[in-house]
Enzyme design. Structure first.
Site, PDB file in Angstrom:
ATOM      1  N   LYS A   1       4.141   2.567   3.687  1.00  0.00           N
ATOM      2  CA  LYS A   1       5.323   3.427   3.639  1.00  0.00           C
ATOM      3  C   LYS A   1       5.348   4.430   4.784  1.00  0.00           C
ATOM      4  O   LYS A   1       6.123   5.385   4.763  1.00  0.00           O
ATOM      5  CB  LYS A   1       5.362   4.143   2.289  1.00  0.00           C
ATOM      6  CG  LYS A   1       5.469   3.176   1.113  1.00  0.00           C
ATOM      7  CD  LYS A   1       5.181   3.823  -0.217  1.00  0.00           C
ATOM      8  CE  LYS A   1       5.110   2.760  -1.316  1.00  0.00           C
ATOM      9  NZ  LYS A   1       4.587   3.312  -2.580  1.00  0.00           N
TER      10      LYS A   1
ATOM     11  N   PRO B   1      12.768   3.955  -0.832  1.00  0.00           N
ATOM     12  CA  PRO B   1      11.689   3.668   0.115  1.00  0.00           C
ATOM     13  C   PRO B   1      10.433   3.022  -0.451  1.00  0.00           C
ATOM     14  O   PRO B   1       9.494   3.698  -0.808  1.00  0.00           O
ATOM     15  CB  PRO B   1      11.353   5.045   0.687  1.00  0.00           C
ATOM     16  CG  PRO B   1      11.715   6.009  -0.384  1.00  0.00           C
ATOM     17  CD  PRO B   1      12.726   5.357  -1.245  1.00  0.00           C
TER      18      PRO B   1
ATOM     19  N   ARG C   1       4.023   7.952 -13.287  1.00  0.00           N
ATOM     20  CA  ARG C   1       5.157   7.108 -12.894  1.00  0.00           C
ATOM     21  C   ARG C   1       5.556   6.243 -14.076  1.00  0.00           C
ATOM     22  O   ARG C   1       4.752   5.966 -14.957  1.00  0.00           O
ATOM     23  CB  ARG C   1       4.789   6.219 -11.701  1.00  0.00           C
ATOM     24  CG  ARG C   1       4.185   6.966 -10.526  1.00  0.00           C
ATOM     25  CD  ARG C   1       5.126   7.999  -9.950  1.00  0.00           C
ATOM     26  NE  ARG C   1       6.356   7.391  -9.493  1.00  0.00           N
ATOM     27  CZ  ARG C   1       6.483   6.781  -8.325  1.00  0.00           C
ATOM     28  NH1 ARG C   1       5.499   6.718  -7.496  1.00  0.00           N
ATOM     29  NH2 ARG C   1       7.645   6.252  -7.987  1.00  0.00           N
TER      30      ARG C   1
END
Length: 273
Positions: free
Chosen positions: A52, A2, A262
């Site tokens: 998103k 996503p 991340r």
DNA sequence: AAAAGATGGTGAC
DNA sequence: TCACCCTCTTTTG
């Protein structure tokens, strides 16, 4: 799955299969059961995506606000006369169904009934989205051009630009030869405009193909005279998850580092300071 | 069989 | 900066 392109594709797919007529709604997993009961039998009027965030519109200016997070998944299926919808498993947060189709939502970070005002508040806290027709790069540039934060971090900040995730940020920085640790304010306006325009093209293509492809024609294996390759997430990319593998363009080992929890990937040669 | 990891985000410190 | 939420797949032992 996503990033923003996935969500815009979902908005289109939900609308195409379920828009304009009554839907059956249920929440086998239970967490959305009360709201599903309220929606059951009502008409899905419209769908919308911003970054998103996915919104499914129902009468009375009520919206189902969905955010897939890292693990959320949506699965569409066809229903036929001799092929009923399979029983929903106990992880299905929301199933919509009509006589021809069903769709299962699993593992979302968010699945909640919100008012129109609450939806507006979500839009207001999100930055411009390269996939929304009326959005422009200027609003993002106002913040980027003043920021000492690394451009790689700014691209992931949904308040600054909505819809870019870990794949697009790594890939677009590679495509523009930009060191991910350069401060936002050290970019030139021209660099930012080029990045935005590229994101528009890449993400539109992502919606169309339902996957992320970023490798330019001149860098495909055929064009480079190299053996074919397949990246394990379905698309063709330059650096994402290619740590310690040779750069498709210059053969330097792709580097990886953690940035704000991340994984960041880049080519230290093609993206030199 | 168990653990790790993943394209995301929030809230507490 | 860290813990945590949600699910499924891949890797490790």
């Amino acid at each position: 799955m996503p990033e923003g392109h996935t969500i815009h594709r979902l908005a289109a797919d939900y609308r195409e299969r379920f828009g304009g007529r009554p839907v059956r709604a249920s929440s086998p997993q239970g967490k959305f059961a009360d709201s599903a009961a309220l929606l059951d039998g009502t008409v899905l009027t419209t769908t919308e995506a911003h970054g998103k965030h996915l919104f499914l519109g129902f009468p009375g200016e009520e919206w189902v606000h969905i955010h897939l997070g890292l693990f959320g998944k949506v699965n569409f299926g066809d229903i036929g006369a001799d092929a009923p919808a399979p029983p929903a498993t106990d992880t299905v947060r929301l199933r919509l169904a009509n006589p021809e189709s069903y769709v299962d939502l699993r593992g979302p970070t968010t699945c909640a009934l919100v008012t129109d005002a609450e939806k507006q508040a979500i839009h207001e806290r999100l930055g411009p989205d390269p996939l929304r027709a009326d959005d422009t790069p200027e609003k993002a540039w106002r913040r980027i051009s003043k920021s000492r934060t690394a451009i790689a971090a700014l691209l992931m900040d949904q308040k600054i630009i909505a819809g870019v995730g870990n794949v697009y940020r790594a890939e677009v920085l590679f495509r523009h030869g930009i060191d991910p640790y350069r401060a936002g304010r050290d970019l030139t306006p021209g660099e930012w405009t080029a990045i935005w325009r590229d994101l528009v093209l890449l993400m539109r293509e992502g919606v169309r193909l339902n996957r992320i492809d970023t490798v330019r024609p001149e860098h495909t294996p055929e064009a480079m005279g190299r053996p074919p390759r397949v990246d394990d997430h379905g698309g063709e990319v330059y650096v994402y998850r290619r740590a310690n593998l040779p750069c498709h363009v210059c053969d330097t080992e792709i580097r990886t580092a953690e940035l704000a929890n991340r994984n960041l990937f880049w080519c230290p040669t093609c993206q030199a300071r």
